[in-house]
Design a protein around this motif. Structure first.
Motif, PDB file in Angstrom:
ATOM      1  N   ILE A   1     -34.086 -31.167  81.761  1.00 25.04           N
ATOM      2  CA  ILE A   1     -34.580 -30.255  81.601  1.00 25.04           C
ATOM      3  C   ILE A   1     -35.310 -30.213  80.142  1.00 25.04           C
ATOM      4  O   ILE A   1     -36.263 -29.765  80.121  1.00 25.04           O
ATOM      5  CB  ILE A   1     -33.494 -28.953  81.753  1.00 25.04           C
ATOM      6  N   SER A   2     -34.565 -30.880  79.315  1.00 27.08           N
ATOM      7  CA  SER A   2     -35.225 -31.052  78.064  1.00 27.08           C
ATOM      8  C   SER A   2     -36.509 -31.782  77.880  1.00 27.08           C
ATOM      9  O   SER A   2     -37.528 -31.403  77.269  1.00 27.08           O
ATOM     10  CB  SER A   2     -34.048 -31.519  76.956  1.00 27.08           C
TER      11      SER A   2
ATOM     12  N   ALA B   1     -24.380 -33.204  85.201  1.00 25.77           N
ATOM     13  CA  ALA B   1     -24.683 -32.029  84.192  1.00 25.77           C
ATOM     14  C   ALA B   1     -25.388 -32.642  82.994  1.00 25.77           C
ATOM     15  O   ALA B   1     -26.572 -32.261  82.484  1.00 25.77           O
ATOM     16  CB  ALA B   1     -23.596 -31.330  83.765  1.00 25.77           C
ATOM     17  N   GLU B   2     -24.930 -33.674  82.540  1.00 24.33           N
ATOM     18  CA  GLU B   2     -25.448 -34.334  81.239  1.00 24.33           C
ATOM     19  C   GLU B   2     -27.087 -34.958  81.717  1.00 24.33           C
ATOM     20  O   GLU B   2     -27.950 -34.805  80.896  1.00 24.33           O
ATOM     21  CB  GLU B   2     -24.710 -35.665  80.898  1.00 24.33           C
TER      22      GLU B   2
ATOM     23  N   THR C   1     -28.669 -33.707  84.165  1.00 23.15           N
ATOM     24  CA  THR C   1     -29.705 -32.336  84.342  1.00 23.15           C
ATOM     25  C   THR C   1     -30.296 -31.877  82.847  1.00 23.15           C
ATOM     26  O   THR C   1     -31.308 -31.439  82.738  1.00 23.15           O
ATOM     27  CB  THR C   1     -28.975 -31.552  84.963  1.00 23.15           C
ATOM     28  N   GLN C   2     -29.125 -31.934  81.908  1.00 24.94           N
ATOM     29  CA  GLN C   2     -29.524 -31.276  80.792  1.00 24.94           C
ATOM     30  C   GLN C   2     -30.627 -32.272  80.282  1.00 24.94           C
ATOM     31  O   GLN C   2     -31.378 -31.538  79.541  1.00 24.94           O
ATOM     32  CB  GLN C   2     -28.516 -31.168  79.662  1.00 24.94           C
ATOM     33  N   ARG C   3     -30.464 -33.403  80.053  1.00 20.51           N
ATOM     34  CA  ARG C   3     -31.654 -34.373  79.629  1.00 20.51           C
ATOM     35  C   ARG C   3     -33.002 -34.058  80.327  1.00 20.51           C
ATOM     36  O   ARG C   3     -33.987 -34.007  79.728  1.00 20.51           O
ATOM     37  CB  ARG C   3     -31.077 -35.738  79.773  1.00 20.51           C
TER      38      ARG C   3
END
Length: 110
Positions: A56-57, A49-50, A52-54
């Motif tokens: 996406i940003s 998840a971490e 993926t968030q990075r």
């Protein structure tokens, strides 16, 4: 505990992969709690998840930059097309008037 679990996960020790509830329950010892299969999988999902968030940003940033570049290129293209249209329209009017003059001369209208 989270960082220790992350390093445990990234080292490649993921358990046997026998299903969702595989692995023994947590064992208690004098050094703390030994992670079981479920805790390892949850920690792995947190790491994913971490990442993926990075990602996406980073994608959002790339899209914003691409949008700015595209707007600038479209603006330059519009200016160029506007200039080309004026030149072509002027040439068309000149040719039309010249042809009308030749026709008038040929038919003896003046």
């Amino acid at each position: 505990m989270k960082y220790a679990m992350t390093s445990y996960i990234l080292s490649g020790s993921f358990g046997s992969g026998r299903g969702l509830w595989s692995g023994p329950p947590a064992e208690y010892s004098s050094g703390g709690v030994k992670p079981n299969g479920l805790e390892i999988r949850v920690a792995r999902l947190e790491v994913i998840a971490e990442h993926t968030q990075r990602d996406i940003s980073e994608l959002k940033t790339d899209v914003r930059e691409l949008r700015k570049e595209t707007k600038a290129e479209i603006g330059a293209l519009r200016t160029e097309v506007r200039t080309d249209f004026r030149v072509m329209f002027g040439a068309l009017i000149t040719v039309a008037l010249g042809l009308a003059g030749l026709m008038a001369k040929g038919f003896g209208w003046y």
